[in-house]
Design a protein around this motif. Structure first.
Motif, PDB file in Angstrom:
ATOM      1  N   LEU A 186      -2.967  -2.451 -11.670  1.00  0.00           N
ATOM      2  CA  LEU A 186      -4.120  -3.334 -11.844  1.00  0.00           C
ATOM      3  C   LEU A 186      -4.591  -3.897 -10.507  1.00  0.00           C
ATOM      4  O   LEU A 186      -5.796  -3.934 -10.218  1.00  0.00           O
ATOM      5  N   TYR A 187      -3.659  -4.296  -9.657  1.00  0.00           N
ATOM      6  CA  TYR A 187      -4.007  -4.825  -8.343  1.00  0.00           C
ATOM      7  C   TYR A 187      -4.730  -3.772  -7.502  1.00  0.00           C
ATOM      8  O   TYR A 187      -5.780  -4.041  -6.912  1.00  0.00           O
ATOM      9  N   LYS A 188      -4.174  -2.558  -7.466  1.00  0.00           N
ATOM     10  CA  LYS A 188      -4.792  -1.505  -6.654  1.00  0.00           C
ATOM     11  C   LYS A 188      -6.161  -1.122  -7.186  1.00  0.00           C
ATOM     12  O   LYS A 188      -7.090  -0.875  -6.424  1.00  0.00           O
ATOM     13  N   ILE A 189      -6.314  -1.063  -8.498  1.00  0.00           N
ATOM     14  CA  ILE A 189      -7.613  -0.710  -9.079  1.00  0.00           C
ATOM     15  C   ILE A 189      -8.655  -1.755  -8.711  1.00  0.00           C
ATOM     16  O   ILE A 189      -9.778  -1.412  -8.315  1.00  0.00           O
ATOM     17  N   ILE A 190      -8.305  -3.027  -8.799  1.00  0.00           N
ATOM     18  CA  ILE A 190      -9.260  -4.085  -8.456  1.00  0.00           C
ATOM     19  C   ILE A 190      -9.586  -4.046  -6.959  1.00  0.00           C
ATOM     20  O   ILE A 190     -10.757  -4.211  -6.580  1.00  0.00           O
ATOM     21  N   ILE A 191      -8.604  -3.807  -6.113  1.00  0.00           N
ATOM     22  CA  ILE A 191      -8.853  -3.697  -4.661  1.00  0.00           C
ATOM     23  C   ILE A 191      -9.790  -2.526  -4.381  1.00  0.00           C
ATOM     24  O   ILE A 191     -10.740  -2.654  -3.600  1.00  0.00           O
ATOM     25  N   TRP A 192      -9.554  -1.379  -5.008  1.00  0.00           N
ATOM     26  CA  TRP A 192     -10.428  -0.215  -4.788  1.00  0.00           C
ATOM     27  C   TRP A 192     -11.843  -0.484  -5.276  1.00  0.00           C
ATOM     28  O   TRP A 192     -12.807  -0.070  -4.633  1.00  0.00           O
ATOM     29  N   ILE A 193     -11.980  -1.166  -6.398  1.00  0.00           N
ATOM     30  CA  ILE A 193     -13.313  -1.505  -6.903  1.00  0.00           C
ATOM     31  C   ILE A 193     -14.032  -2.426  -5.915  1.00  0.00           C
ATOM     32  O   ILE A 193     -15.211  -2.229  -5.614  1.00  0.00           O
ATOM     33  N   CYS A 194     -13.325  -3.418  -5.391  1.00  0.00           N
ATOM     34  CA  CYS A 194     -13.933  -4.342  -4.420  1.00  0.00           C
ATOM     35  C   CYS A 194     -14.329  -3.613  -3.135  1.00  0.00           C
ATOM     36  O   CYS A 194     -15.394  -3.875  -2.576  1.00  0.00           O
ATOM     37  N   LEU A 200       8.907  -2.508  -3.296  1.00  0.00           N
ATOM     38  CA  LEU A 200       8.376  -2.283  -1.933  1.00  0.00           C
ATOM     39  C   LEU A 200       6.855  -2.194  -1.955  1.00  0.00           C
ATOM     40  O   LEU A 200       6.180  -2.734  -1.081  1.00  0.00           O
ATOM     41  N   ALA A 201       6.319  -1.507  -2.958  1.00  0.00           N
ATOM     42  CA  ALA A 201       4.880  -1.296  -3.014  1.00  0.00           C
ATOM     43  C   ALA A 201       4.117  -2.579  -3.315  1.00  0.00           C
ATOM     44  O   ALA A 201       3.077  -2.849  -2.707  1.00  0.00           O
ATOM     45  N   ILE A 202       4.616  -3.408  -4.235  1.00  0.00           N
ATOM     46  CA  ILE A 202       3.807  -4.555  -4.646  1.00  0.00           C
ATOM     47  C   ILE A 202       4.031  -5.788  -3.790  1.00  0.00           C
ATOM     48  O   ILE A 202       3.192  -6.682  -3.794  1.00  0.00           O
ATOM     49  N   PHE A 203       5.124  -5.858  -3.060  1.00  0.00           N
ATOM     50  CA  PHE A 203       5.369  -7.025  -2.218  1.00  0.00           C
ATOM     51  C   PHE A 203       5.145  -6.723  -0.739  1.00  0.00           C
ATOM     52  O   PHE A 203       5.766  -7.316   0.127  1.00  0.00           O
ATOM     53  N   SER A 204       4.255  -5.780  -0.465  1.00  0.00           N
ATOM     54  CA  SER A 204       3.899  -5.433   0.906  1.00  0.00           C
ATOM     55  C   SER A 204       2.462  -5.833   1.189  1.00  0.00           C
ATOM     56  O   SER A 204       1.636  -5.891   0.285  1.00  0.00           O
ATOM     57  N   LYS A 205       2.186  -6.069   2.457  1.00  0.00           N
ATOM     58  CA  LYS A 205       0.828  -6.424   2.860  1.00  0.00           C
ATOM     59  C   LYS A 205      -0.087  -5.212   2.750  1.00  0.00           C
ATOM     60  O   LYS A 205       0.346  -4.077   2.906  1.00  0.00           O
ATOM     61  N   ASP A 206      -1.347  -5.478   2.491  1.00  0.00           N
ATOM     62  CA  ASP A 206      -2.359  -4.443   2.631  1.00  0.00           C
ATOM     63  C   ASP A 206      -2.706  -4.330   4.106  1.00  0.00           C
ATOM     64  O   ASP A 206      -2.278  -5.144   4.924  1.00  0.00           O
ATOM     65  N   LYS A 207      -3.500  -3.310   4.452  1.00  0.00           N
ATOM     66  CA  LYS A 207      -3.917  -3.193   5.848  1.00  0.00           C
ATOM     67  C   LYS A 207      -4.614  -4.457   6.303  1.00  0.00           C
ATOM     68  O   LYS A 207      -4.366  -4.974   7.377  1.00  0.00           O
ATOM     69  N   SER A 233      -7.737 -10.746  -1.035  1.00  0.00           N
ATOM     70  CA  SER A 233      -6.625  -9.986  -1.599  1.00  0.00           C
ATOM     71  C   SER A 233      -5.560 -10.915  -2.169  1.00  0.00           C
ATOM     72  O   SER A 233      -4.951 -10.606  -3.201  1.00  0.00           O
ATOM     73  N   ARG A 234      -5.341 -12.054  -1.537  1.00  0.00           N
ATOM     74  CA  ARG A 234      -4.395 -13.026  -2.097  1.00  0.00           C
ATOM     75  C   ARG A 234      -4.926 -13.597  -3.406  1.00  0.00           C
ATOM     76  O   ARG A 234      -4.168 -13.800  -4.353  1.00  0.00           O
ATOM     77  N   ILE A 260       1.938 -16.450   2.420  1.00  0.00           N
ATOM     78  CA  ILE A 260       3.040 -15.907   1.642  1.00  0.00           C
ATOM     79  C   ILE A 260       3.679 -14.784   2.457  1.00  0.00           C
ATOM     80  O   ILE A 260       2.980 -13.897   2.940  1.00  0.00           O
ATOM     81  N   PRO A 261       5.001 -14.822   2.623  1.00  0.00           N
ATOM     82  CA  PRO A 261       5.634 -13.753   3.405  1.00  0.00           C
ATOM     83  C   PRO A 261       5.693 -12.454   2.609  1.00  0.00           C
ATOM     84  O   PRO A 261       6.230 -12.409   1.503  1.00  0.00           O
ATOM     85  N   PHE A 262       5.103 -11.411   3.145  1.00  0.00           N
ATOM     86  CA  PHE A 262       5.127 -10.098   2.524  1.00  0.00           C
ATOM     87  C   PHE A 262       5.835  -9.126   3.447  1.00  0.00           C
ATOM     88  O   PHE A 262       5.983  -9.370   4.645  1.00  0.00           O
ATOM     89  N   LEU A 263       6.235  -7.997   2.885  1.00  0.00           N
ATOM     90  CA  LEU A 263       6.819  -6.929   3.681  1.00  0.00           C
ATOM     91  C   LEU A 263       5.719  -6.268   4.512  1.00  0.00           C
ATOM     92  O   LEU A 263       4.546  -6.386   4.192  1.00  0.00           O
ATOM     93  N   PRO A 264       6.098  -5.543   5.566  1.00  0.00           N
ATOM     94  CA  PRO A 264       5.066  -4.856   6.367  1.00  0.00           C
ATOM     95  C   PRO A 264       4.329  -3.783   5.550  1.00  0.00           C
ATOM     96  O   PRO A 264       4.816  -3.331   4.510  1.00  0.00           O
ATOM     97  N   HIS A 265       3.176  -3.378   6.048  1.00  0.00           N
ATOM     98  CA  HIS A 265       2.312  -2.434   5.328  1.00  0.00           C
ATOM     99  C   HIS A 265       2.991  -1.077   5.128  1.00  0.00           C
ATOM    100  O   HIS A 265       2.758  -0.413   4.117  1.00  0.00           O
ATOM    101  N   TRP A 266       3.835  -0.654   6.064  1.00  0.00           N
ATOM    102  CA  TRP A 266       4.462   0.658   5.932  1.00  0.00           C
ATOM    103  C   TRP A 266       5.356   0.728   4.697  1.00  0.00           C
ATOM    104  O   TRP A 266       5.562   1.804   4.136  1.00  0.00           O
TER     105      TRP A 266
END
Length: 149
Positions: free
Chosen positions: A133-141, A65-72, A78-79, A5-11
């Motif tokens: 919700l996405y960030k909370i689940i990522i941080w928990i993982c 910008l925040a939700i359609f960007s790649k994580d590090k 994560s997908r 899936i094409p996402f925006l850059p992490h920055w």
């Protein structure tokens, strides 16, 4: 060939979340300390309420910008989490829509309609709920992965 899936850059994610956190902190402080602030700063606080037609789209752009960007590290996990969060939000909206059929004569029906009209109809709040919700689940993982080592 597997296509991602094409996402925006992490920055873009860093810019979006930094803006949103700064905006929320400033807004919170202006609301809490409004009566003790000098007049020029109080007038600046009024800028937020008077020009929401400008601030709202900027906030929405930053949320996008925040939700359609790649994580590090953007991997299958994560997908998978992104898809599960989207399904959870969609199910929540579906259940809320079903609950609209509760008669208004009950106290719960009337209160729920107010909740629905205020929060569910606003796409910005739905996007922010997805992002949180996405960030909370990522941080928990990530926390679980650190504790397993």
């Amino acid at each position: 060939m597997k296509k991602g899936i094409p996402f925006l850059p992490h920055w873009c994610q860093i810019v979006g979340y930094a803006y949103l956190i700064t905006f929320l902190v400033i807004l919170f402080l202006l609301v809490i300390f409004a009566k003790w602030l000098p007049a020029p700063i109080r007038d600046f606080a009024g800028f937020f309420g008077d020009n929401w037609n400008i601030i709202g789209p900027v906030n929405m752009l930053m949320v996008i910008l925040a939700i359609f960007s790649k994580d590090k590290v953007e991997d299958e996990m994560s997908r998978d989490i992104r898809v599960k969060v989207l399904i959870a939000i969609a199910l929540f909206i579906f259940v809320c829509t079903l609950l609209l059929y509760i008669p208004v004569s009950t106290g719960f029906g009337s209160a729920f309609r107010d909740f629905y009209e205020t929060f569910i109809n606003d796409i910005g709040i739905v996007f922010i709920a997805y992002a949180m919700l996405y960030k909370i689940i990522i941080w928990i993982c990530q926390w679980r992965a650190r504790n397993e080592e």
